[in-house]
Design an enzyme around this catalytic site. Sequence first.
Site, PDB file in Angstrom:
ATOM      1  N   LYS A   7       0.844  -1.203   0.000  1.00 26.95           N
ATOM      2  CA  LYS A   7       0.000   0.000   0.000  1.00 26.95           C
ATOM      3  C   LYS A   7       0.879   1.253   0.000  1.00 26.95           C
ATOM      4  CE  LYS A   7      -1.618   1.497   3.910  1.00 26.95           C
ATOM      5  NZ  LYS A   7      -2.319   2.067   5.085  1.00 26.95           N
ATOM      6  N   ASP A  34      -7.788   1.792  -0.533  1.00 31.39           N
ATOM      7  CA  ASP A  34      -6.904   2.951  -0.385  1.00 31.39           C
ATOM      8  C   ASP A  34      -6.249   3.364  -1.699  1.00 31.39           C
ATOM      9  OD1 ASP A  34      -7.583   3.054   2.238  1.00 31.39           O
ATOM     10  OD2 ASP A  34      -5.538   2.957   3.021  1.00 31.39           O
ATOM     11  N   ASN A  76     -10.712   6.527   3.879  1.00 36.67           N
ATOM     12  CA  ASN A  76      -9.962   6.545   5.131  1.00 36.67           C
ATOM     13  C   ASN A  76      -8.480   6.335   4.843  1.00 36.67           C
ATOM     14  OD1 ASN A  76      -9.459   6.735   7.832  1.00 36.67           O
ATOM     15  ND2 ASN A  76     -10.295   4.736   8.383  1.00 36.67           N
ATOM     16  N   GLY A  78      -5.023   7.553   4.756  1.00 33.60           N
ATOM     17  CA  GLY A  78      -4.031   8.539   5.175  1.00 33.60           C
ATOM     18  C   GLY A  78      -2.958   8.720   4.109  1.00 33.60           C
ATOM     19  N   ASP A 311       2.778  -0.634  12.185  1.00 32.47           N
ATOM     20  CA  ASP A 311       1.651  -1.411  11.664  1.00 32.47           C
ATOM     21  C   ASP A 311       1.806  -2.897  11.935  1.00 32.47           C
ATOM     22  OD1 ASP A 311       0.471   0.870  10.847  1.00 32.47           O
ATOM     23  OD2 ASP A 311       0.911   0.627   8.700  1.00 32.47           O
ATOM     24  N   GLU A 339      -6.373   4.001  11.852  1.00 29.80           N
ATOM     25  CA  GLU A 339      -7.738   3.756  11.395  1.00 29.80           C
ATOM     26  C   GLU A 339      -8.731   3.789  12.545  1.00 29.80           C
ATOM     27  OE1 GLU A 339      -5.099   2.688  10.056  1.00 29.80           O
ATOM     28  OE2 GLU A 339      -5.356   2.220   7.928  1.00 29.80           O
ATOM     29  N   HIS A 383      -8.741  -2.694   8.918  1.00 30.89           N
ATOM     30  CA  HIS A 383      -8.283  -3.900   8.221  1.00 30.89           C
ATOM     31  C   HIS A 383      -7.301  -4.723   9.041  1.00 30.89           C
ATOM     32  CE1 HIS A 383      -4.613  -1.524   6.617  1.00 30.89           C
ATOM     33  NE2 HIS A 383      -5.246  -0.765   7.478  1.00 30.89           N
ATOM     34  N   ARG A 384      -6.398  -4.039   9.753  1.00 26.68           N
ATOM     35  CA  ARG A 384      -5.377  -4.802  10.481  1.00 26.68           C
ATOM     36  C   ARG A 384      -5.962  -5.531  11.696  1.00 26.68           C
ATOM     37  NH1 ARG A 384      -1.445  -4.036   7.444  1.00 26.68           N
ATOM     38  NH2 ARG A 384      -0.986  -1.997   6.570  1.00 26.68           N
ATOM     39  N   LYS A 416      -9.329  -2.561   2.571  1.00 25.81           N
ATOM     40  CA  LYS A 416      -8.471  -1.371   2.579  1.00 25.81           C
ATOM     41  C   LYS A 416      -7.097  -1.664   1.986  1.00 25.81           C
ATOM     42  CE  LYS A 416      -7.752   2.558   5.571  1.00 25.81           C
ATOM     43  NZ  LYS A 416      -6.388   3.055   5.515  1.00 25.81           N
TER      44      LYS A 416
END
Length: 654
Positions: A7, A34, A76, A78, A311, A339, A383-384, A416
């Site tokens: 991403k 995203d 959403n 960033g 992350d 998020e 998502h995570r 995402k």
Amino acid sequence: MHLPGSKSISNRVLLLAGLCAGTTTLHGLLASDDTQVMLDALRALGCTIERSGDSARITGLAGRVAVPQAKLFLGNAGTAMRPLTAALAVLSATQGGEFELSGVARMHERPIGDLVDALRGLGCRIDELGQPGYPPLRVHGGTLDTTRPVRVRGDVSSQFLTALLLALPLAASESAVVVEVEGELISKPYIEITLNLLARFGIVIEREGWQRFTLAPRAAGGGYRSPGEIAVEGDASSASYFIALGAIAASDGRALRIEGVGLDSIQGDIRFVDAARAMGAQVSGGPGWLDVQRGRWPLRAIELDCNHIPDAAMTLAVMALFAEGTTRLTNIASWRVKETDRIAAMAAELRKLGAGVVEGADFIEITPPQTWHAAAISTYDDHRMAMCFSLASLNAITGAGPGLPARILDPRCVGKTFPDYFETLFSVAQADAAAIPVIAVDGPSASGKGTLAAALASALGYHYLDSGALYRAAALAARNAGVADDDRAAIARLAAMLDLRFERGATLLGGRDVTDALREEAVGVLASKISAWPEVRGALVALQLSFRRLPGLVADGRDMGTVVFKDAKLKVFLTASAAERAARRHKQLLAKGISANIESLRADLEARDARDRGRSVAPLEPAQDALLLDNSGLTIEASVEQVLAWWQERCPFR
Ligand code: DC
């Protein structure tokens, strides 16, 4: 398994390709929510984009404002909001134009004030349209002053610095442009990705420590230079779930192969490998691949400053459930502005599983459960959360108790960054068939069982088996092969070898689309005949059983609950009065332009019920433990809701 594209890299190279001159072809691009908002934004700004598979050809703006006004919705993301804000602020300050940037409600709670301050310091004009310091924003005009250093805070989100560095080449300047970071820069590896990708686009930035970054004066005709083609690595953060999976579950001496990133990755989250090794994973790798298997077991608890892998560190928190002792992850304050508030979310959901959790402003401590609980995990549109908590379903491996299911709520939030996450997980992780939940739905002809079963499968994300289609396919295969209608042995042989696939609403037999052919009257008549032959029924059992795959199955048809899936956790026998069924069928026929008589339809249905109930092989009868649902007076939605409520009662989730 093969990773989707990164991403962080995808959105950076999309923006760079969109800003520079000429055409850039991106390979291995991530297709996700995203990246979609970034693509949509670039198109709205005047870039030409052609997609093909996971590649995109982008013809950029050559640093010019092509569309003077635009309103951009950035969901959403960033990685879209911050850099686009910077790029458009600089563009509109040098060339005019007015741009609005907004997102979902959560995006409007994620801070951007430090970036706005930095851009204002540079001379950009920015209005905050909601709360000060948060999107939505409008950028419009201004006068750039690049003679003084641009100052930006680095201790809330590194994306502010990334956004500036990506955008500043647009601020054509006779002299060097300097960016100074205030406060301790967090998530430094993400800045390394930014610098690395800028270099691929011809922008060299000198850095002094992590405090001062200098862009050389723009050479005549300089600025961004397209590399022509650029390949996006697999996502190292996404790899973390599979590295963890290998460390926990690849225990038979064979490693889980992960393709798409290697130990040479430019992504900071590749350092998750070191953390996983510290917990006991055995990881080896080469260019573009990793092999992971269990090393130490149970895993080892660790104490780790996670600032460099914010992350992927979430995955460590879930690995901690499988460790001996208490794991402490520190320096993760940025989790609170992602998020969702990830420290609070992680603590709440880990506790549901039975873990002991201590949380602080910038740390979390996890002690594994003494007794695991089955839990329905909330994902907070993050998502995570969905991806890392899927690993909790491996709890049986600890041997601490019977295997307990974990339910992931709103699993589609993985879109995402990794839309196929669960499909990929289930392609490498199998469960005992007996542990895979089955709901069996049966009922008389025209009771609406097919509609109900398909709706249940869709609501639960389960596979769907329309067992009638298998009998129809066997009948069709027999007709296609020219087999006589009463050649039981030959038809049973064909049934045992059916090459049948269900793909995106179509049914393929031997690779050919037979969706319509299966519904033909003659095929239905032969299907009904051969379905009364024990040898045909027997021949189809293995195929029916093969539909029992993670995460679950809704199976509809005659003997699903009585013969094929006797251990189904829920069996529903759907009925409706003959009058009601006749009326429904009548309506269906009318809609197709076929005239019919309700009374004779009703007589046909009653005769068929009697025949189906009375036949000696697979008679129409509810399984003993089936719940009866008379849907005569119910809408489809109400029937689905009722069955989902029964299902919830049978599930152990709190
Ligand atoms: O539901 P349907 O009309 O597509 O089913 C085709 C035929 O197969 C029908 O005659 C009922 C029969 N059948 C069966 O005997 N056992 C099943 N599990 C499903 C269908």
